[in-house]
Design an enzyme around this catalytic site. Structure first.
Site, PDB file in Angstrom:
ATOM      1  N   ARG A 100      -5.980 -39.420  13.716  1.00 33.37           N
ATOM      2  CA  ARG A 100      -5.336 -39.415  15.236  1.00 33.37           C
ATOM      3  C   ARG A 100      -4.143 -40.187  14.887  1.00 33.37           C
ATOM      4  O   ARG A 100      -4.427 -41.363  14.739  1.00 33.37           O
ATOM      5  CB  ARG A 100      -6.155 -39.735  16.264  1.00 33.37           C
ATOM      6  N   GLU A 116      -2.076 -41.296  16.845  1.00 36.35           N
ATOM      7  CA  GLU A 116      -1.745 -42.221  18.143  1.00 36.35           C
ATOM      8  C   GLU A 116      -1.554 -43.481  18.058  1.00 36.35           C
ATOM      9  O   GLU A 116      -2.221 -44.197  17.396  1.00 36.35           O
ATOM     10  CB  GLU A 116      -3.040 -41.913  19.282  1.00 36.35           C
ATOM     11  N   ARG A 171     -10.658 -49.007  22.037  1.00 38.03           N
ATOM     12  CA  ARG A 171     -11.490 -47.872  21.647  1.00 38.03           C
ATOM     13  C   ARG A 171     -10.902 -46.846  20.958  1.00 38.03           C
ATOM     14  O   ARG A 171     -11.356 -45.489  20.934  1.00 38.03           O
ATOM     15  CB  ARG A 171     -12.314 -47.349  22.884  1.00 38.03           C
ATOM     16  N   SER A 175     -16.584 -35.289  24.332  1.00 44.21           N
ATOM     17  CA  SER A 175     -15.875 -33.926  25.330  1.00 44.21           C
ATOM     18  C   SER A 175     -16.389 -32.698  24.608  1.00 44.21           C
ATOM     19  O   SER A 175     -16.530 -32.500  23.125  1.00 44.21           O
ATOM     20  CB  SER A 175     -14.394 -34.169  25.008  1.00 44.21           C
ATOM     21  N   ARG A 189     -17.594 -44.897  18.699  1.00 40.32           N
ATOM     22  CA  ARG A 189     -17.541 -45.258  20.217  1.00 40.32           C
ATOM     23  C   ARG A 189     -19.441 -45.010  20.393  1.00 40.32           C
ATOM     24  O   ARG A 189     -19.571 -45.939  21.447  1.00 40.32           O
ATOM     25  CB  ARG A 189     -16.813 -44.026  20.947  1.00 40.32           C
TER      26      ARG A 189
HETATM   27  O1  4AD Z   1     -12.271 -35.752  23.242  1.00 42.39           O
HETATM   28  P1  4AD Z   1     -11.534 -35.574  21.681  1.00 42.39           P
HETATM   29  O2  4AD Z   1     -10.312 -35.555  21.505  1.00 42.39           O
HETATM   30  O3  4AD Z   1     -12.062 -34.037  21.467  1.00 42.39           O
HETATM   31  C1  4AD Z   1     -11.924 -33.378  20.552  1.00 42.39           C
HETATM   32  O4  4AD Z   1     -11.513 -33.490  19.375  1.00 42.39           O
HETATM   33  C2  4AD Z   1     -12.555 -31.796  20.757  1.00 42.39           C
HETATM   34  N1  4AD Z   1     -12.319 -30.843  19.593  1.00 42.39           N
HETATM   35  C3  4AD Z   1     -14.159 -31.913  20.574  1.00 42.39           C
HETATM   36  C4  4AD Z   1     -14.656 -30.792  21.101  1.00 42.39           C
HETATM   37  O5  4AD Z   1     -15.665 -30.425  20.384  1.00 42.39           O
HETATM   38  N2  4AD Z   1     -14.479 -30.401  22.235  1.00 42.39           N
HETATM   39  O6  4AD Z   1     -12.579 -36.371  20.754  1.00 42.39           O
HETATM   40  C5  4AD Z   1     -13.817 -36.240  20.812  1.00 42.39           C
HETATM   41  C6  4AD Z   1     -14.530 -37.749  20.818  1.00 42.39           C
HETATM   42  C7  4AD Z   1     -14.111 -38.572  22.047  1.00 42.39           C
HETATM   43  O7  4AD Z   1     -15.159 -38.109  23.132  1.00 42.39           O
HETATM   44  C8  4AD Z   1     -14.225 -39.898  21.421  1.00 42.39           C
HETATM   45  O8  4AD Z   1     -15.781 -40.356  21.598  1.00 42.39           O
HETATM   46  C9  4AD Z   1     -13.804 -39.583  19.933  1.00 42.39           C
HETATM   47  O9  4AD Z   1     -13.992 -38.514  19.850  1.00 42.39           O
HETATM   48  N3  4AD Z   1     -12.649 -39.982  19.824  1.00 42.39           N
HETATM   49  C10 4AD Z   1     -12.168 -41.274  19.309  1.00 42.39           C
HETATM   50  N4  4AD Z   1     -12.782 -42.112  18.630  1.00 42.39           N
HETATM   51  C11 4AD Z   1     -11.968 -43.241  18.133  1.00 42.39           C
HETATM   52  N5  4AD Z   1     -10.814 -43.459  18.251  1.00 42.39           N
HETATM   53  C12 4AD Z   1      -9.888 -42.307  18.709  1.00 42.39           C
HETATM   54  N6  4AD Z   1      -8.847 -42.505  18.687  1.00 42.39           N
HETATM   55  C13 4AD Z   1     -10.588 -41.261  19.436  1.00 42.39           C
HETATM   56  N7  4AD Z   1     -10.355 -39.894  20.090  1.00 42.39           N
HETATM   57  C14 4AD Z   1     -11.267 -39.456  20.203  1.00 42.39           C
END
Ligand code: 4AD
Length: 466
Positions: A238, A240, A246, A392, A440
């Site tokens: 990512r 970002e 976190r 998620s 996480r």
């Molecule tokens: O919520 P996210 O972005 O969802 C997806 O990627 C979907 N494709 C998942 C799905 O099957 N619906 O990311 C899922 C999880 C988050 O809940 C969080 O635990 C972790 O990934 N996560 C991160 N962990 C660390 N750093 C980040 N920048 C994160 N972004 C998401």
């Protein structure tokens, strides 16, 4: 050669026997020309070694050699296990080693970036020291991460990464028992999967490409490929610019995707049983590790129910409103409301682990299935530990026409995702899944305050090295 013994195996039953150890020279304490103490470490276990001069003990040269060793050097010790008169404070094992022979396998530099003892101290120790006027050295997070190989040697860090491994391992084992199979999807991709801007762009043989933001499209395509139930443990990228406690730019995704028979509850059922099984396992089998973390970073064990609480988003919003918070019933919850809701849920239901589902459709990715009875909501969920999101998930749209119109409604150029959408044109079963972030999960289960503590070599907007 004789086999070396690991320090965690040393116990009073071995008294009188000769053992050969290899480990880190944690501390070296000269007492006189004829005596010195050495603490040797393997992972979280330490043993006190006594060097004395005498018949069938060591020589003055050996004591001198030991005194000249630098901390954290790798040493081999041959000696006899003995039972001390008084309980030992400075080591985990309650036996001592009367050293006969000592070798240095590889020297550490004498001026290490920091002392391991300093890096292993708890906040409570600093507070105590402050009260008595004692000066203790604090090792800042950047210093630790710049010298991560040294930092990893603290008991809390040794424990953290063992727990991290057990979390991954439980994820695999549990899902395997539930007839999921592990897959490996490509990380070099043509486009984004979770929304456009936060991708690392790269050049793929002259063609623009990016690093996968999640295995989302591929895990669904594999379901379209008839594999039924799949999971993946793999890197997620990512781009970002989020400088928070976190967010990482690279993390380990724990993803699963499955055919749904009747209802997206089936996906939440898997999440529920998987995580309760995982938490039970950690609490039963990682007592030492959890204690080691607690010693440096005190925390309360996670409170969770046998059957995970499920609240609808609407119910969550109601609870927040009753508590006096302004929340948009069709917007997403911000971090602060999520935390607050976590506390309200704990007060009311006594759990720090719960599922919030039926989110407003507008705040979920385009591939999320709208609720059949109320399309303003969606068959989706987030899962929280101590008020912070770890997962998620959702039912996905398996009807290509609906998928196309939802993508368009979300402002996505459908040409860029045509191979994904086409996957649903050759017969695609109803399905859903979820994604968790490994770092996480470990951070929040262990009550740690920063995700960098649960990533071996964290990647954040300011860190690409080591
Ligand atoms: O919520 P996210 O972005 O969802 C997806 O990627 C979907 N494709 C998942 C799905 O099957 N619906 O990311 C899922 C999880 C988050 O809940 C969080 O635990 C972790 O990934 N996560 C991160 N962990 C660390 N750093 C980040 N920048 C994160 N972004 C998401």
């Amino acid at each position: 050669g004789r086999k070396r013994t690991k320090i965690w195996f040393l116990n009073s039953e071995l008294a009188g026997s000769t053992v050969l150890l290899r480990g880190y020279a944690q501390t070296i304490r000269p007492v006189s020309k004829k005596m010195a103490f050495l603490v040797v470490r393997n992972s979280m276990s330490t043993v006190q070694c006594i060097l004395t001069v005498g018949e069938d003990c060591g020589s003055p040269q050996m004591v001198k050699f030991a005194t000249g060793l630098s901390r954290e050097s790798i040493i081999d010790v041959e000696g006899v296990v003995s039972i001390p008169k008084d309980p030992i404070k400075g080591a985990t094992q309650q036996v001592e080693i009367q050293v006969r022979k000592l070798y240095c396998v590889n020297r550490a530099v004498p001026n290490l970036p920091f002392n391991l003892e300093d890096a292993a101290r708890s906040e409570r120790e600093f507070e105590k020291a402050e009260a008595t006027g004692e000066q203790l050295v604090r090792v800042g997070q950047d210093t630790r991460l710049n010298h991560r190989v040294l930092d990893l040697r603290t008991p809390a860090n040794q424990a953290t990464f063992r727990i991290q491994f057990y979390v991954q391992d439980m994820f695999r084992h549990f899902l395997r028992r539930e007839n999921f199979i592990g897959v490996c999807s490509p990380k070099l991709t043509a486009g984004s999967s979770e929304g456009g801007s936060a991708v690392f762009k790269l050049d793929y043989m002259g063609q623009p490409a990016c690093l996968a933001q999640s295995p989302q499209f591929y895990k669904q395509m594999v379901i379209c490929g008839g594999l039924g139930r799949v999971f993946e443990v793999g890197p997620v990228f990512r781009a970002e610019n989020s400088n928070t406690h976190r967010h990482l730019c690279e993390f380990v995704g724990l993803d699963a995707e499955m055919e749904i028979e009747e209802h997206y509850d089936e996906v939440m059922d898997v999440v529920d049983r998987l995580f309760v099984t995982m938490f039970d396992y950690l609490n039963e089998n990682c007592k030492k590790e959890l204690e080691a973390i607690d010693r440096q970073y005190p925390f309360e064990p996670l409170k969770y129910l046998r059957k995970t609480l499920r609240l609808t988003f609407k119910e969550g919003v109601e609870m927040l409103k009753e508590a006096g918070l302004e929340v948009d019933p069709f917007g997403d919850l911000n971090t602060e409301s999520e935390r607050k809701l976590g506390r309200l849920v704990f007060d009311k239901y006594g759990t720090e682990f719960y599922i919030l589902h039926r989110y407003p459709l507008a705040v979920r990715p385009f591939y999320t299935m709208p609720c059949p009875d109320d399309p303003a909501y969606s068959n989706s969920f987030d899962v929280f530990i101590r008020g912070e999101e770890i997962i998620s998930g959702a039912q996905r749209i398996h009807i290509p026409e609906l998928l196309t119109s939802r993508a368009e409604a979300c402002g996505i150029d459908v040409k860029t995702i045509s191979t994904y959408i086409d996957s649903f044109r050759c017969g695609a079963p109803p399905h859903g899944g979820f994604g968790a972030g490994l770092e996480r999960v470990v951070m929040l289960f262990c009550g740690l305050d920063n995700i960098r503590k649960t990533s071996l070599f964290p990647r954040d907007p300011h860190r690409l090295s080591p």
